[in-house]
Design a protein around this motif. Structure first.
Motif, PDB file in Angstrom:
ATOM      1  N   GLY A   1      -4.315  -5.541   7.171  1.00 30.48           N
ATOM      2  CA  GLY A   1      -4.627  -4.509   6.196  1.00 30.48           C
ATOM      3  C   GLY A   1      -3.435  -3.647   5.829  1.00 30.48           C
ATOM      4  O   GLY A   1      -2.454  -3.543   6.572  1.00 30.48           O
TER       5      GLY A   1
ATOM      6  N   ARG B   1     -11.850  -4.142   1.047  1.00 30.07           N
ATOM      7  CA  ARG B   1     -11.374  -2.805   1.395  1.00 30.07           C
ATOM      8  C   ARG B   1     -12.444  -2.091   2.218  1.00 30.07           C
ATOM      9  O   ARG B   1     -13.628  -2.381   2.118  1.00 30.07           O
TER      10      ARG B   1
ATOM     11  N   GLY C   1       0.822  -1.201   0.000  1.00 32.59           N
ATOM     12  CA  GLY C   1       0.000   0.000   0.000  1.00 32.59           C
ATOM     13  C   GLY C   1       0.860   1.257   0.000  1.00 32.59           C
ATOM     14  O   GLY C   1       2.082   1.207   0.131  1.00 32.59           O
TER      15      GLY C   1
ATOM     16  N   ASP D   1     -10.935   4.715  -4.637  1.00 33.03           N
ATOM     17  CA  ASP D   1     -10.277   3.453  -4.294  1.00 33.03           C
ATOM     18  C   ASP D   1      -9.542   3.540  -2.952  1.00 33.03           C
ATOM     19  O   ASP D   1      -9.017   2.539  -2.463  1.00 33.03           O
TER      20      ASP D   1
ATOM     21  N   TYR E   1      -6.945  -1.996   2.667  1.00 38.48           N
ATOM     22  CA  TYR E   1      -7.160  -3.214   1.885  1.00 38.48           C
ATOM     23  C   TYR E   1      -6.719  -4.422   2.717  1.00 38.48           C
ATOM     24  O   TYR E   1      -5.605  -4.448   3.248  1.00 38.48           O
TER      25      TYR E   1
ATOM     26  N   ARG F   1     -17.165  -2.198   4.859  1.00 42.23           N
ATOM     27  CA  ARG F   1     -16.178  -2.990   4.132  1.00 42.23           C
ATOM     28  C   ARG F   1     -16.842  -3.645   2.945  1.00 42.23           C
ATOM     29  O   ARG F   1     -17.988  -4.095   3.027  1.00 42.23           O
TER      30      ARG F   1
ATOM     31  N   TRP G   1      -9.799 -10.276  -1.554  1.00 46.32           N
ATOM     32  CA  TRP G   1      -9.347  -8.931  -1.188  1.00 46.32           C
ATOM     33  C   TRP G   1     -10.583  -8.106  -0.837  1.00 46.32           C
ATOM     34  O   TRP G   1     -11.576  -8.114  -1.575  1.00 46.32           O
TER      35      TRP G   1
ATOM     36  N   GLN H   1      -2.782   0.310   3.925  1.00 44.70           N
ATOM     37  CA  GLN H   1      -3.495   1.543   3.546  1.00 44.70           C
ATOM     38  C   GLN H   1      -3.161   1.909   2.113  1.00 44.70           C
ATOM     39  O   GLN H   1      -1.987   1.937   1.713  1.00 44.70           O
TER      40      GLN H   1
END
Length: 126
Positions: free
Chosen positions: A119, A38, A9, A90, A94, A45, A36, A121
């Motif tokens: 996760g 996010r 990320g 987006d 994630y 989520r 996946w 970022q």
């Protein structure tokens, strides 16, 4: 310790690209499907993409179709999410998750997976 760990990320400008990695530790991904997910600030989520254990079948949520590509490298025990043409929407944290059961006709919800990471970022901003 059995777990999956996300990486890759960061901050990227609109239109840019990032590749996220999901690496398993303590077990092999050969027999696991990967999803996946996010979560954007203030939003629920959502599932982004998933891939079967064989790597032969993939699914994408409509908003990322044509821009994101999920792939599985069992030799590296890693699943990748290549994200191109990134948009501000987006942005989010994630997560990847591993599931030792078939996916079914679409990506199942996160709570059905066996392992989920902490996760990574992703921020898309100019």
């Amino acid at each position: 310790q059995l777990r999956v760990v996300e990486s890759g990320g960061g901050l990227v400008q609109p239109g840019g690209s990032l590749r996220l990695s999901c690496t398993a530790s303590g077990f092999t991904l050969d027999y696991y499907a990967i999803g996946w997910f996010r979560q954007a600030p203030g939003k629920e989520r959502e599932g982004v993409s998933c891939i079967t254990s064989s790597g032969l079948t993939t699914y994408y949520t409509d908003s990322v179709k044509g821009r994101f590509t999920i792939s599985k490298d069992n030799a590296q025990n890693t699943v990748y999410l290549q994200m191109n043409s990134l948009k501000p929407e987006d942005t989010g944290i994630y997560y990847c998750a591993a599931r030792n059961e078939p996916l079914g006709p679409m990506c199942p919800p996160l709570y059905t997976y066996d392992y989920a990471g902490q996760g990574t970022q992703v921020t898309v901003s100019s």
